[in-house]
Scaffold this active site. Structure first.
Site, PDB file in Angstrom:
ATOM      1  N   THR A 107      44.703  35.685  29.475  1.00  0.00           N
ATOM      2  CA  THR A 107      45.841  36.584  29.641  1.00  0.00           C
ATOM      3  C   THR A 107      47.160  35.843  29.441  1.00  0.00           C
ATOM      4  OG1 THR A 107      44.567  37.829  31.278  1.00  0.00           O
ATOM      5  CG2 THR A 107      46.933  38.214  31.210  1.00  0.00           C
ATOM      6  N   THR A 108      47.271  34.658  30.060  1.00  0.00           N
ATOM      7  CA  THR A 108      48.502  33.880  29.979  1.00  0.00           C
ATOM      8  C   THR A 108      48.787  33.432  28.552  1.00  0.00           C
ATOM      9  OG1 THR A 108      48.045  33.121  32.227  1.00  0.00           O
ATOM     10  CG2 THR A 108      49.750  31.947  31.031  1.00  0.00           C
ATOM     11  N   TYR A 134      40.237  49.659  29.256  1.00  0.00           N
ATOM     12  CA  TYR A 134      40.539  50.913  28.571  1.00  0.00           C
ATOM     13  C   TYR A 134      39.311  51.810  28.469  1.00  0.00           C
ATOM     14  CZ  TYR A 134      42.354  54.419  25.385  1.00  0.00           C
ATOM     15  OH  TYR A 134      42.718  55.609  24.837  1.00  0.00           O
ATOM     16  N   TYR A 164      35.582  37.227  34.877  1.00  0.00           N
ATOM     17  CA  TYR A 164      37.004  37.321  35.221  1.00  0.00           C
ATOM     18  C   TYR A 164      37.283  38.724  35.732  1.00  0.00           C
ATOM     19  CZ  TYR A 164      42.127  37.143  34.359  1.00  0.00           C
ATOM     20  OH  TYR A 164      43.499  37.185  34.466  1.00  0.00           O
ATOM     21  N   ARG A 212      44.965  44.595  36.029  1.00  0.00           N
ATOM     22  CA  ARG A 212      45.192  44.711  34.592  1.00  0.00           C
ATOM     23  C   ARG A 212      44.179  45.633  33.904  1.00  0.00           C
ATOM     24  NH1 ARG A 212      48.648  41.170  31.914  1.00  0.00           N
ATOM     25  NH2 ARG A 212      49.625  39.596  33.252  1.00  0.00           N
ATOM     26  N   LYS A 269      36.237  34.031  38.196  1.00  0.00           N
ATOM     27  CA  LYS A 269      37.676  33.934  38.435  1.00  0.00           C
ATOM     28  C   LYS A 269      38.076  35.196  39.175  1.00  0.00           C
ATOM     29  CE  LYS A 269      42.234  33.775  36.250  1.00  0.00           C
ATOM     30  NZ  LYS A 269      43.010  33.763  34.983  1.00  0.00           N
ATOM     31  N   ILE A 301      42.272  28.872  38.778  1.00  0.00           N
ATOM     32  CA  ILE A 301      42.644  29.000  37.367  1.00  0.00           C
ATOM     33  C   ILE A 301      44.066  29.531  37.372  1.00  0.00           C
ATOM     34  CG2 ILE A 301      42.151  30.159  35.188  1.00  0.00           C
ATOM     35  CD1 ILE A 301      39.196  30.044  35.900  1.00  0.00           C
TER      36      ILE A 301
END
Length: 296
Positions: A46-47, A109, A135, A140, A163, A205
Site C-alpha cells: 500500500t505504501t 471491491y 494482510y 481499506r 500483517k 510492518i
C-alpha cells in the site's frame, strides 16, 4: 518453518521523479534502510502506491530490490490483488525473481465471504513454495479475515504470518489465542507497536520505518529482551514522528520526509495529492527536530 523476520519490516515508498520511478533513489533508500538495521523490506505494498503501478513497474521494483539487497535481509513482495488469477501470476513471478516471501491483501471491491477468502488464499498458496504473509486491513478493503479463518488458513504449510492492520487489539488477542507459535503476527499499525508485541506479536510492518527504522528496531529489541519500561519510553519519544505521518492518507505524509532525505521528489500518483506546502514543511520539521534530539 522459521520466521521470515522479527522486528521491523518496512513497507517501502516508491520514489517518483517527473512521474517516473526513480530507481537510483529507490536503491539509495534500500541502502539507507539496511544500514539502519531494518529486518525486512516489503515492496509493492500500500505504501508503495502499488495500485497506480503498471505490471512492468511492479516487476522492475521487485527485481531491483532483490538484486540490490542481495540476500542481506528478506525481501517480501506485495502480490495480492482482487483477482486470484493475477495474484497467482504475480506471486509466481516473485518466486522466480528470488523474493523471500509474498504478502497478500484481502480481495477488495469484489469482496468475498470467508469461504471465498479461504479458497482465494489457498489457490495462491498452492501455486508457489514461498512463505506467505496475509494482510488484513479492513479500513481499506471493507473486508476482514475472521480469526477462525486465519486459523484455517494457518494450517497451510506456506501461510505462515499475518500483517494485522485491523487496529483492534481484541482481534489480535483472538487470533493469537487460536494459532500456534509457528504462525507469526506482525502489526500493521505503527502506533500500537509496543502493545502489539507485548501481546505476542513478533514485529511491525511499518510506514514510519521508512525514515526511522533503526529507532523502531531498538524499541523491539529492548522489549523482546525484557526491558519493556525502557522500550515504552523510547517508543514515546517516536510518537511525534508517528503522529506526523498520520495527518493524511498513507503514504502522502511519509513521502514528505522521504523526499527531504533525497529519496525521490515529493511526488505521488493520482488519485493521491501532495500536501499543502505549510503542512509538508511542518511534517519535515517534526522529523528534523526529532533527529536533532528535540523531544516534546
Amino acid at each position: 518453518m522459521t520466521r521470515i523476520f522479527e522486528g521491523i519490516g518496512v513497507a517501502m515508498t516508491t520514489p517518483f521523479t517527473n512521474n517516473q520511478i526513480d530507481l537510483d533513489a529507490f536503491k539509495n533508500h534500500l541502502e539507507f534502510l539496511i544500514e539502519n538495521n531494518v529486518q525486512s523490506l516489503i515492496i509493492n505494498g500500500t505504501t508503495g502506491e502499488s495500485p497506480t503501478l503498471s505490471e512492468d513497474e511492479i516487476k522492475t521494483l521487485l527485481t531491483t530490490a532483490i538484486e540490490t539487497v542481495n540476500g542481506r535481509v528478506p525481501v517480501i513482495a506485495g502480490t495480492g490483488t482482487n483477482s486470484t488469477h493475477q495474484s497467482i501470476a504475480l506471486s509466481q513471478f516473485a518466486e522466480e525473481a528470488g523474493a523471500d516471501a509474498v504478502m497478500l491483501i484481502t480481495p477488495y471491491y469484489n469482496k468475498s465471504n470467508q469461504k471465498g477468502l479461504v479458497a482465494h488464499f489457498t489457490a495462491i498458496a498452492d501455486s508457489i513454495k514461498l512463505p506467505i504473509v496475509l494482510y488484513n486491513v479492513p479500513s481499506r478493503t471493507n473486508l476482514s479475515i475472521e480469526p477462525e479463518t486465519i486459523l484455517e488458513l494457518s494450517q497451510h504449510p506456506n501461510i505462515v504470518a499475518l500483517k494485522d492492520a485491523v487496529g483492534d487489539l481484541n482481534y489480535t488477542i483472538k487470533v493469537l489465542n487460536l494459532v500456534d507459535d509457528n504462525f507469526t503476527l506482525y502489526s500493521g499499525n505503527d502506533d500500537n507497536f509496543t502493545d502489539f508485541t507485548a501481546l505476542g506479536g513478533k514485529g511491525l510492518i511499518s510506514v514510519v520505518g521508512n525514515v526511522i527504522p533503526k529507532e523502531l528496531q531498538e524499541v523491539y529489541e529492548l522489549q523482546s529482551s525484557g526491558h519493556s519500561t525502557t522500550a515504552r519510553e523510547r517508543f514515546s519519544d517516536l510518537m511525534p514522528v508517528i503522529n506526523a505521518v498520520q495527518v493524511d492518507v498513507n503514504p502522502i505524509p511519509v513521502k514528505a520526509i522521504t523526499a527531504s532525505l533525497g529519496f525521490g521528489n515529493y511526488e505521488l500518483r493520482l488519485p493521491l495529492l501532495a500536501l499543502d506546502e505549510d503542512v509538508r514543511q511542518s511534517i519535515v520539521t517534526v522529523y528534523e527536530n526529532f533527529k536533532a534530539g528535540v523531544r516534546v
